[in-house]
Scaffold this motif. Structure first.
Motif, mmCIF file in Angstrom:
data_model
loop_
_atom_site.group_PDB
_atom_site.id
_atom_site.type_symbol
_atom_site.label_atom_id
_atom_site.label_comp_id
_atom_site.label_asym_id
_atom_site.label_seq_id
_atom_site.Cartn_x
_atom_site.Cartn_y
_atom_site.Cartn_z
ATOM 1 N N GLU A 1 0.829 -1.210 0.000
ATOM 2 C CA GLU A 1 0.000 0.000 0.000
ATOM 3 C C GLU A 1 0.863 1.261 0.000
ATOM 4 O OE1 GLU A 1 -4.375 -0.804 1.724
ATOM 5 O OE2 GLU A 1 -2.907 -0.162 3.212
ATOM 6 N N GLY A 2 2.099 1.118 0.425
ATOM 7 C CA GLY A 2 3.010 2.256 0.455
ATOM 8 C C GLY A 2 3.646 2.487 -0.899
ATOM 9 N N PRO A 3 4.363 3.593 -1.060
ATOM 10 C CA PRO A 3 4.953 3.962 -2.345
ATOM 11 C C PRO A 3 6.164 3.122 -2.712
ATOM 12 C CG PRO A 3 5.640 5.505 -0.647
ATOM 13 C CD PRO A 3 4.629 4.594 -0.006
ATOM 14 N N SER A 4 6.563 3.222 -3.984
ATOM 15 C CA SER A 4 7.726 2.476 -4.459
ATOM 16 C C SER A 4 8.992 2.898 -3.722
ATOM 17 C CB SER A 4 7.907 2.673 -5.963
ATOM 18 O OG SER A 4 8.111 4.043 -6.269
ATOM 19 N N SER A 5 9.015 4.142 -3.210
ATOM 20 C CA SER A 5 10.196 4.604 -2.463
ATOM 21 C C SER A 5 10.450 3.760 -1.222
ATOM 22 C CB SER A 5 10.036 6.080 -2.068
ATOM 23 O OG SER A 5 8.884 6.264 -1.255
ATOM 24 N N ASN A 6 9.400 3.146 -0.665
ATOM 25 C CA ASN A 6 9.593 2.255 0.486
ATOM 26 C C ASN A 6 10.423 1.041 0.103
ATOM 27 O OD1 ASN A 6 8.192 3.892 2.219
ATOM 28 N ND2 ASN A 6 6.425 2.542 2.466
ATOM 29 N N ILE A 7 10.274 0.591 -1.142
ATOM 30 C CA ILE A 7 11.072 -0.547 -1.611
ATOM 31 C C ILE A 7 12.540 -0.151 -1.676
ATOM 32 C CG2 ILE A 7 11.464 -2.153 -3.516
ATOM 33 C CD1 ILE A 7 8.499 -1.730 -4.305
ATOM 34 N N THR A 8 12.806 1.007 -2.274
ATOM 35 C CA THR A 8 14.178 1.507 -2.358
ATOM 36 C C THR A 8 14.787 1.684 -0.977
ATOM 37 O OG1 THR A 8 13.664 2.653 -4.427
ATOM 38 C CG2 THR A 8 15.622 3.378 -3.237
ATOM 39 N N ASP A 9 14.006 2.255 -0.049
ATOM 40 C CA ASP A 9 14.514 2.477 1.311
ATOM 41 C C ASP A 9 14.747 1.168 2.059
ATOM 42 O OD1 ASP A 9 14.477 5.179 0.871
ATOM 43 O OD2 ASP A 9 12.578 5.531 1.915
ATOM 44 N N ALA A 10 13.892 0.173 1.822
ATOM 45 C CA ALA A 10 14.095 -1.136 2.460
ATOM 46 C C ALA A 10 15.398 -1.768 1.982
ATOM 47 C CB ALA A 10 12.920 -2.054 2.169
ATOM 48 N N ILE B 1 12.205 -8.482 -0.988
ATOM 49 C CA ILE B 1 11.104 -7.583 -0.676
ATOM 50 C C ILE B 1 9.803 -8.371 -0.636
ATOM 51 C CG2 ILE B 1 9.715 -5.641 -1.521
ATOM 52 C CD1 ILE B 1 12.354 -4.678 -0.502
ATOM 53 N N ASP B 2 9.022 -8.173 0.425
ATOM 54 C CA ASP B 2 7.720 -8.822 0.544
ATOM 55 C C ASP B 2 6.658 -7.907 -0.069
ATOM 56 O OD1 ASP B 2 8.820 -11.063 1.929
ATOM 57 O OD2 ASP B 2 9.058 -9.749 3.667
ATOM 58 N N HIS B 3 5.923 -8.440 -1.004
ATOM 59 C CA HIS B 3 4.985 -7.718 -1.872
ATOM 60 C C HIS B 3 5.781 -7.008 -2.968
ATOM 61 C CE1 HIS B 3 1.396 -8.705 0.310
ATOM 62 N NE2 HIS B 3 1.887 -8.207 1.437
ATOM 63 N N GLY B 4 6.043 -5.719 -2.815
ATOM 64 C CA GLY B 4 6.862 -4.994 -3.787
ATOM 65 C C GLY B 4 6.179 -4.625 -5.084
ATOM 66 N N VAL C 1 16.850 -9.028 -7.046
ATOM 67 C CA VAL C 1 16.070 -8.906 -5.812
ATOM 68 C C VAL C 1 14.730 -9.601 -6.008
ATOM 69 C CG1 VAL C 1 14.966 -7.326 -4.194
ATOM 70 C CG2 VAL C 1 17.173 -6.719 -5.230
ATOM 71 N N HIS C 2 14.412 -10.521 -5.131
ATOM 72 C CA HIS C 2 13.178 -11.305 -5.260
ATOM 73 C C HIS C 2 12.011 -10.600 -4.580
ATOM 74 C CE1 HIS C 2 10.786 -14.950 -5.826
ATOM 75 N NE2 HIS C 2 10.376 -14.824 -4.574
ATOM 76 N N LEU C 3 10.856 -10.607 -5.238
ATOM 77 C CA LEU C 3 9.614 -10.083 -4.679
ATOM 78 C C LEU C 3 8.701 -11.244 -4.315
ATOM 79 C CD1 LEU C 3 8.765 -7.204 -7.230
ATOM 80 C CD2 LEU C 3 10.290 -7.125 -5.233
ATOM 81 N N THR C 4 8.298 -11.319 -3.061
ATOM 82 C CA THR C 4 7.377 -12.377 -2.625
ATOM 83 C C THR C 4 5.943 -11.852 -2.795
ATOM 84 O OG1 THR C 4 7.355 -11.670 -0.308
ATOM 85 C CG2 THR C 4 9.077 -13.227 -0.958
ATOM 86 N N VAL C 5 5.398 -12.031 -3.964
ATOM 87 C CA VAL C 5 4.097 -11.459 -4.322
ATOM 88 C C VAL C 5 2.960 -12.376 -3.851
ATOM 89 C CG1 VAL C 5 2.683 -10.608 -6.232
ATOM 90 C CG2 VAL C 5 5.174 -10.332 -6.296
ATOM 91 N N CYS C 6 1.850 -11.765 -3.450
ATOM 92 C CA CYS C 6 0.708 -12.503 -2.896
ATOM 93 C C CYS C 6 -0.559 -12.103 -3.666
ATOM 94 C CB CYS C 6 0.551 -12.203 -1.417
ATOM 95 S SG CYS C 6 2.058 -12.476 -0.459
ATOM 96 N N PRO C 7 -0.859 -12.785 -4.764
ATOM 97 C CA PRO C 7 -1.923 -12.337 -5.679
ATOM 98 C C PRO C 7 -3.306 -12.219 -5.054
ATOM 99 C CG PRO C 7 -0.488 -13.913 -6.769
ATOM 100 C CD PRO C 7 -0.095 -13.918 -5.324
#
Length: 334
Positions: free
Chosen positions: A198-207, A216-219, A237-243
């Motif tokens: 739900e947060g912005p893409s910048s949270n991914i970069t900061d993580a 990254i979880d979700h991502g 970098v792997h994204l653990t996506v949850c459809p």
């Protein structure tokens, strides 16, 4: 395609064990522990699973966790999930758990860990399913609480492979826990974090930059930043996506709008996971099937989801090789 998915070996890297608490088990534990819950039967619980966003889910998620009291409760919860893994041909699972949800209620860290680890040991011995545990900090709580939880984990360090970050993303950016993650990494833990749900893409970069996470979880919000997508591909970098979770929580309005297949075809390492399956309507086979029904996918592409997850998992090289061999044997048999 459903038959292919049923037989496909799978690896799950994004599963909240508290989120696998099915209504029937919730009622059983409530009765066992003499706890009142605001539902008359399991059907009423399921009817309440109509969420408008992440917070509406979390409200009922924490309510459900109140029935978990004893070591036996945590064992039964984990064993039930591992049986679902067996049914869905999940060969390896990495489970999130939220100790703060329980210690805040007076449940000891040891009680939680004994129940979880005993069930996982039995699952490996009896079901052949390997596993790892990831301790998640609740991001809506403060840094001091996270540090306290990290301290409580000391006696169980050999049973916990990594630390993570979950709960409400909006308003709680990664930098809030920079010092906690630095301390955890210094102690030898790997790191992951929920970001870009739900947060912005910048949270991914900061993580990645601040918390120095391995995956990254979700991502899914990475698509808002093409340079970030390129970085994820380059750095693997792997994204653990949850459809199903993403559509249930309105991150995407429909599975047809989900970007997981586009990301896969661009070369991003993405995997399919169930997140909180008791609340979001499905375990691993359900998630794979939902994606396959909404998007035209080849068997090779479906197998790539598992291949990506094996490579991104925290199990040892020998186990990874075994998993790759089992996946390849299945793909060759089709």
């Amino acid at each position: 395609m459903y038959q292919f998915i049923t037989g496909l070996p799978k690896v799950e890297l994004h599963l909240h064990i508290e989120g696998s608490l099915e209504p029937e088990l919730m009622f059983k534990l409530a009765q066992r522990n003499n706890i009142e819950i605001p539902f008359a039967n399991p059907d009423e619980v399921r009817e309440a699973y109509d969420f408008s966003n992440l917070q509406s889910f979390l409200d009922i998620y924490y309510q459900g966790a109140q029935v978990l009291i004893t070591e036996r409760d945590f064992y039964d919860l984990t064993w039930a999930y591992m049986l679902r893994c067996k049914a869905d041909n999940v060969l390896h699972a990495e489970l999130f758990f939220d100790p703060q949800t329980h210690t805040a209620r007076g449940i000891s860290f040891d009680t939680v860990m004994k129940g979880l680890t005993n069930a996982l040991a039995d699952a490996e011995a009896q079901l052949g399913i390997s596993s790892q545990l990831i301790l998640c900090f609740l991001r809506h709580l403060d840094e001091a609480s996270a540090f306290d939880t990290l301290q409580q984990a000391q006696l169980w360090k050999d049973s916990i492979v990594a630390v993570g970050l979950d709960s409400s993303e909006v308003g709680h950016p990664p930098e809030k826990f920079a010092r906690v993650f630095a301390a955890a990494r210094k102690q030898g833990y790997l790191a992951v974090a929920h970001a870009g749900e739900e947060g912005p893409s910048s949270n991914i970069t900061d993580a990645l930059d601040i918390l120095q996470v391995s995956r990254i979880d979700h991502g899914v919000r990475c698509v808002d930043d093409p340079q970030l997508v390129s970085r994820l591909i380059e750095e693997k970098v792997h994204l653990t996506v949850c459809p199903l979770s993403n559509t249930k929580l309105k991150v995407f309005q429909s599975m047809e709008q989900h970007t997981i297949v586009d990301l896969l075809r661009q070369g991003v390492s993405v995997g399919i996971n169930a997140d909180d399956p008791a609340y979001f309507g499905g375990y691993m086979n359900d998630n794979f099937t939902a994606v396959a029904c909404a998007h035209t996918l080849s068997q090779k592409e479906l197998g790539q989801f598992t291949c990506n997850a094996i490579d991104a998992s925290f199990c040892g090289l020998e186990r990874k090789l075994e998993l790759h061999q089992q996946l390849q044997a299945y793909m060759d048999s089709q």
